[in-house]
Each structure stands twice: as C-alpha cells, then as structure tokens.
Motif scaffolding. Structure first.
Motif, mmCIF file in Angstrom:
data_model
loop_
_atom_site.group_PDB
_atom_site.id
_atom_site.type_symbol
_atom_site.label_atom_id
_atom_site.label_comp_id
_atom_site.label_asym_id
_atom_site.label_seq_id
_atom_site.Cartn_x
_atom_site.Cartn_y
_atom_site.Cartn_z
ATOM 1 N N MET A 1 37.164 44.128 55.585
ATOM 2 C CA MET A 1 36.254 43.642 54.540
ATOM 3 C C MET A 1 36.323 42.127 54.469
ATOM 4 N N LYS A 2 35.281 41.503 53.957
ATOM 5 C CA LYS A 2 35.159 40.046 53.923
ATOM 6 C C LYS A 2 36.255 39.408 53.055
ATOM 7 N N LYS A 3 36.678 38.203 53.504
ATOM 8 C CA LYS A 3 37.631 37.412 52.732
ATOM 9 C C LYS A 3 36.853 36.471 51.807
ATOM 10 N N VAL A 4 37.188 36.512 50.518
ATOM 11 C CA VAL A 4 36.517 35.679 49.524
ATOM 12 C C VAL A 4 37.552 34.789 48.837
ATOM 13 N N ILE A 5 37.265 33.512 48.771
ATOM 14 C CA ILE A 5 38.091 32.590 47.988
ATOM 15 C C ILE A 5 37.300 32.166 46.761
ATOM 16 N N ILE A 6 37.929 32.270 45.600
ATOM 17 C CA ILE A 6 37.331 31.835 44.346
ATOM 18 C C ILE A 6 38.094 30.608 43.858
ATOM 19 N N ILE A 7 37.371 29.546 43.598
ATOM 20 C CA ILE A 7 37.980 28.307 43.097
ATOM 21 C C ILE A 7 37.771 28.255 41.594
ATOM 22 N N GLY A 8 38.838 28.407 40.834
ATOM 23 C CA GLY A 8 38.739 28.346 39.380
ATOM 24 C C GLY A 8 38.904 29.713 38.740
ATOM 25 N N GLY A 9 39.818 29.785 37.779
ATOM 26 C CA GLY A 9 40.138 31.060 37.146
ATOM 27 C C GLY A 9 39.588 31.193 35.744
ATOM 28 N N GLY A 10 38.377 30.664 35.486
ATOM 29 C CA GLY A 10 37.710 30.906 34.215
ATOM 30 C C GLY A 10 37.212 32.339 34.149
ATOM 31 N N LEU A 11 36.540 32.678 33.051
ATOM 32 C CA LEU A 11 36.098 34.064 32.877
ATOM 33 C C LEU A 11 35.108 34.480 33.967
ATOM 34 N N GLY A 12 34.264 33.550 34.427
ATOM 35 C CA GLY A 12 33.343 33.889 35.506
ATOM 36 C C GLY A 12 34.077 34.203 36.798
ATOM 37 N N GLY A 13 35.057 33.381 37.140
ATOM 38 C CA GLY A 13 35.835 33.625 38.351
ATOM 39 C C GLY A 13 36.636 34.904 38.274
ATOM 40 N N LEU A 14 37.203 35.178 37.098
ATOM 41 C CA LEU A 14 38.000 36.398 36.937
ATOM 42 C C LEU A 14 37.123 37.644 36.990
ATOM 43 N N SER A 15 35.932 37.596 36.372
ATOM 44 C CA SER A 15 35.066 38.778 36.414
ATOM 45 C C SER A 15 34.581 39.037 37.831
ATOM 46 N N ALA A 16 34.318 37.969 38.586
ATOM 47 C CA ALA A 16 33.945 38.141 39.992
ATOM 48 C C ALA A 16 35.112 38.700 40.795
ATOM 49 N N ALA A 17 36.318 38.247 40.497
ATOM 50 C CA ALA A 17 37.504 38.729 41.218
ATOM 51 C C ALA A 17 37.715 40.218 40.988
ATOM 52 N N VAL A 18 37.577 40.666 39.737
ATOM 53 C CA VAL A 18 37.735 42.095 39.441
ATOM 54 C C VAL A 18 36.695 42.905 40.208
ATOM 55 N N THR A 19 35.440 42.468 40.115
ATOM 56 C CA THR A 19 34.334 43.229 40.716
ATOM 57 C C THR A 19 34.458 43.299 42.232
ATOM 58 N N LEU A 20 34.790 42.179 42.863
ATOM 59 C CA LEU A 20 34.893 42.153 44.323
ATOM 60 C C LEU A 20 36.139 42.878 44.818
ATOM 61 N N ALA A 21 37.261 42.689 44.136
ATOM 62 C CA ALA A 21 38.493 43.353 44.562
ATOM 63 C C ALA A 21 38.363 44.862 44.454
ATOM 64 N N HIS A 22 37.731 45.314 43.376
ATOM 65 C CA HIS A 22 37.540 46.764 43.210
ATOM 66 C C HIS A 22 36.652 47.338 44.308
ATOM 67 N N ALA A 23 35.734 46.506 44.829
ATOM 68 C CA ALA A 23 34.844 46.958 45.908
ATOM 69 C C ALA A 23 35.498 46.857 47.280
#
Length: 492
Positions: A1-23
C-alpha cells in the motif's frame, strides 16, 4: 500500500491519519511540537487546566464520525456534554442576552430586549439553516484539487444562492433592530477571523450551528478529541512522531517524493499531505521555483485573518458572574474591527471573551476557575513586530473587565500571556493569524486555496487556510474528505 507522510498533527492531519491508516495505507506523521492537536493544545498552570484551542465545540457528529468509521465506539474515547444555555453576552448598558440552542428559550431571551425581534427569530433561524444546508451539501464534502473543480453548475448556483454580496452585519440587521442583538450575532464573524462588516452573509450558518444544533464541551477538556484521534491512528498502524520538524518537502521530477527533517534525516513517500498554514508552511518547505502558481508575491497579497491576545488565568475562587462562555462587549464594535483590519492596531476598548470550562467540569480545575481570556488582535505587522506591550495590554483588559464587575486581580493564582508572536512561532501561523486568509474578499471566502498543489504532483493540503476553511469540525472534515479521495484514487 502507498506510503503517506503527513506534515503537522492538527485535527485535520490526525483525521486524515486515522482514515488512511484504517484503509491500510502506511502513514507517518511528523509534528514539530511536543503535543498533537495543533491549536487544540493543553495548557497546565499549577492545578489549572486549559484548552488553548477551540473552546466551543459544534458539530460533534464530525468528531464521532472519525472514530466510528473504523467500527469503534466514539463513547469509548470521549464524551460530549451539551450546553443548552451556553453563552452569556454582556453589554455596556448593563443588560445581558443568554444564547441557547432551545428555540423557545432563545426567543424569550430576545423578547427581554425586543418583542419585535423575538417575532422575527423563527424566520432568522430558518434562513440560517438553509444556508448551512447548502454548505453541508455543496461545500463541506468536496475536495478541490484544481480550478476545474470549481466549475460545477450546481456549485455555481449554490454560490449565487448563498448571499455572497451581503455582509453578515447587514443580514443580521434585516431580522433584528436591537443593536445589542445584532452585536452579539456579529461576533460570529470572528469564528472565521473576519469582520462582520465585510464578511459575506453566508457565514450566518454559524448561528445555525450554535443556536440550532447546539454547543458542546468534551468532558475532561476538548483536548480529549485530539488524544482520541492520535490513539486510534496509532492503533491502526500510523507512526506519529512529535518534536520532529520538517524542513523541506523533497520534489523529484515534478512530484513530492518525501521530506527532510530539521536534523537532516530523510523519509521517502508516495504522497505528502501538508497540514498547516499554507501561507507560511508552503513557501518555507518548498522552493519558489517548484511552485510557480503560488509565488511569494501571491502569498503577500492575501489579507491575514485576525489573531488573538490570550490570557490563561487560574483563580482561587469561582466568580458568580461567569457561565461557561461569556462575552463582554465594547461600546463601539465597528471601531474595534476598523482598528483590527484598517489600521492593524489593538483596540483600546476590546470585546473580551472568557471561557470558564470549570463551570461545567470542576474536575479539570479543582481549586478554582480556569479562565481562558481572549481578545481579538490584529495579525503581526509585515515585519513581524508585535504592536503592543503585552503586560500593559493585559492590565487594560483587566481594567475593562472590572467595569463589568469581573475582578481578576484579587483572585489570581496562576497566569500566562499568549500573543500573536506565540501563534506564529508555535503553529507557524502566517503573521500570527488564526485562520490564514480573512474571508473579506469573495475569492478568499468561497474559493480558498485548493487541496492539492497545481504545480507538484502527489502533494496535498489540508487545514484552516485551505478548503473547506477554519474551525475545528471543518478542518477535521477536510482531513477526512481528502483521505477518502486518496483512498478512492489508489484502491479503485
């Protein structure tokens, strides 16, 4: 699966992290600060606990949805407490107006000031709900990745029906004649970092959120939301690294290929998501030659939103005159916004907001009140200088509150001041602004920067300075929306 780097741990980054990691995506998130949650930052002074970031929670279903999309129960992570009578508005003439999410209670409150205005309240609520419904249908779910995404006929029609040419102040004044009621509603413009005398009436939908849907508080502190997102992202395999500042986004063959940290360590990625203030983070992390569509000159033309001057004050008692949310209005609200935007100066008589969450949850500050005192402030000057002496301005605020019978000094146990400089340095906020661009120009209000770079492939943007805009539920929604679009693209 694709590697994703998120820069910044605000609520937007965290919600994206949950959604992508779960997928099933391989997610690595880098946050330069010690905490996760961005401006939703915990502050501890002695036995007093404060939420630095959003003190008013609306749209709880958005936060619950991040948890529940994984099949887990949101109540296992946090509990939202509804505040039916949530905000007390104080006016210079000694009168008060309590905001409530109960329509009948709210109409009765308005009736104390104006019977005529109380009769108009149901029609006002109906129109605010209509405007919210349009946003919910056409704007919130979308992710804009290029100018072509804005050309939908249905979106264009929605824009025309969203009162884009009327100001918030004018809209409120059509329903209410009492200046105090209008002034209390005008304050909703500050939720998007703007002036009610310039921002479009579209944003009266905020009134629907607070007065129609309701205001909430997260038991134990609103920071529990960020804690929950972080725990869930890690549970599904995301790697969240704090005190890790990204210094550069690596660009190869016109595409984002990874990041370089401040210490020189490099990490490869198939996709990079920048969760931060686009106006400051993008030019810092990407050389101008790689972003011809978003040059430094273009960035300098954006008008920054308002900033904030904040005092966290721990009191050794509970003041009888304070509810959970409290507003103490200045005598000349228009002058206050003229100061903030036209002369970029601090108001000599500012409106003061106080969050007193210990009113609802005594466990977070068992020895007294935890007052989060906020005054609207101008963004930093272009040269980055702070325009006032913080200690002197703090005393002016305390003096102003004493005219309303709120004595801070006599009961002060703990205290800390935060200025726009803190916002700039801690959150990389453009000129210390809270919400990136203001929403005065129609382009900035409705066509905020898109969620993908038009110059660099595989580079995406989320956060309050991009679509769909600022506010904790909105940035949370934006992070999830982008993640869903990425999932659809790479797993179809």
């Amino acid at each position: 699966m694709k590697k994703v780097i998120i820069i910044g741990g605000g609520l937007g980054g965290l919600s994206a992290a949950v959604t992508l990691a779960h997928a099933g995506f391989q997610v690595r998130l880098f946050e330069k600060n010690q905490h996760l949650g961005g401006k939703l930052m915990p502050v501890k002074l002695g036995s007093f606990s404060f939420d630095f970031g959003p003190n008013t929670i609306t749209m709880p279903e958005v936060f619950k949805g991040i948890i529940e999309q994984t099949g887990e129960r949101s109540e296992d992570y946090f509990e939202f407490l509804p505040l039916r009578g949530h905000t007390r508005n104080h006016f210079p003439d000694g009168t008060q107006l309590d905001f409530s999410s109960d329509p009948e209670e709210m109409a009765n409150e308005i009736k104390k000031l104006s019977s005529k205005d109380a009769a108009n309240y149901p029609a006002f609520l109906k129109e605010a709900e209509r405007l919210y419904g349009m946003s919910e249908r056409y704007f919130f779910p979308a992710t804009f990745q290029s100018w072509k995404d804005y050309l939908s006929p249905s979106l264009g029609l929605a824009l025309l029906r969203a009162r884009p040419t009327e100001t918030l102040h004018h809209f409120f004044s059509r329903y209410f004649s009492d200046r105090r009621i209008v002034q209390a509603l005008d304050r909703y413009a500050t939720y998007i970092g703007s002036s009610p005398f310039k921002a479009p009436a579209t944003f009266s939908m905020i009134a629907h959120l607070e007065l129609g849907q309701g205001v909430y508080y997260t038991k134990g502190g609103n920071v529990r939301i960020a804690d929950a997102f972080a725990a869930l992202a890690q549970k599904y395999g995301a790697l969240l690294q704090t005190e890790a500042e990204v210094e550069k986004i690596l660009v190869q063959n016109g595409k984002a290929a990874g990041v370089e940290l401040a210490g020189g360590q490099m990490f490869e990625a198939d996709l990079v998501i920048l969760n931060g203030d686009l106006l400051s983070a993008y030019p810092k992390l990407v050389e101008e030659k790689h972003r011809p569509s978003f040059t430094d000159a273009k960035i300098s033309r954006f008008e920054p939103s308002i900033s904030a001057f904040v005092i966290t004050a721990g009191l050794n008692t509970h003041l009888a005159g304070l509810k959970h949310h409290n507003i103490f209005f200045s005598g000349n609200y228009r002058q206050e916004f003229d100061d903030l935007f036209d002369t970029q100066s601090y108001s000599q008589e500012p409106t003061v907001y106080i969050s007193n969450s210990s009113y609802t949850d005594s466990t977070i500050s068992p020895e007294g009140s935890n007052l989060f005192i906020l005054v609207n402030a101008p963004a930093l000057s272009a040269d980055g200088e702070l325009q006032i002496d913080p200690e002197a301005y703090k005393e002016r605020i305390y003096d102003f509150l004493e005219t309303y019978g709120i004595d801070i000094r006599s009961h002060l146990a703990e205290e800390r001041i935060f200025t726009p400089l803190f916002l700039k340095e801690t959150f990389s906020a453009y000129r210390g602004a809270l919400y990136g661009p203001s929403s005065h120009r129609k382009a900035d209000a409705f066509l905020r920067p898109a969620n993908a770079s038009s110059d660099i492939g595989n580079l995406y943007f989320i956060g309050g300075s991009t679509h769909p805009g600022g506010g904790s539920p909105i940035v949370t929604m934006g992070g999830q929306n982008l993640a869903k679009r990425i999932i659809k693209k790479y797993t179809s």
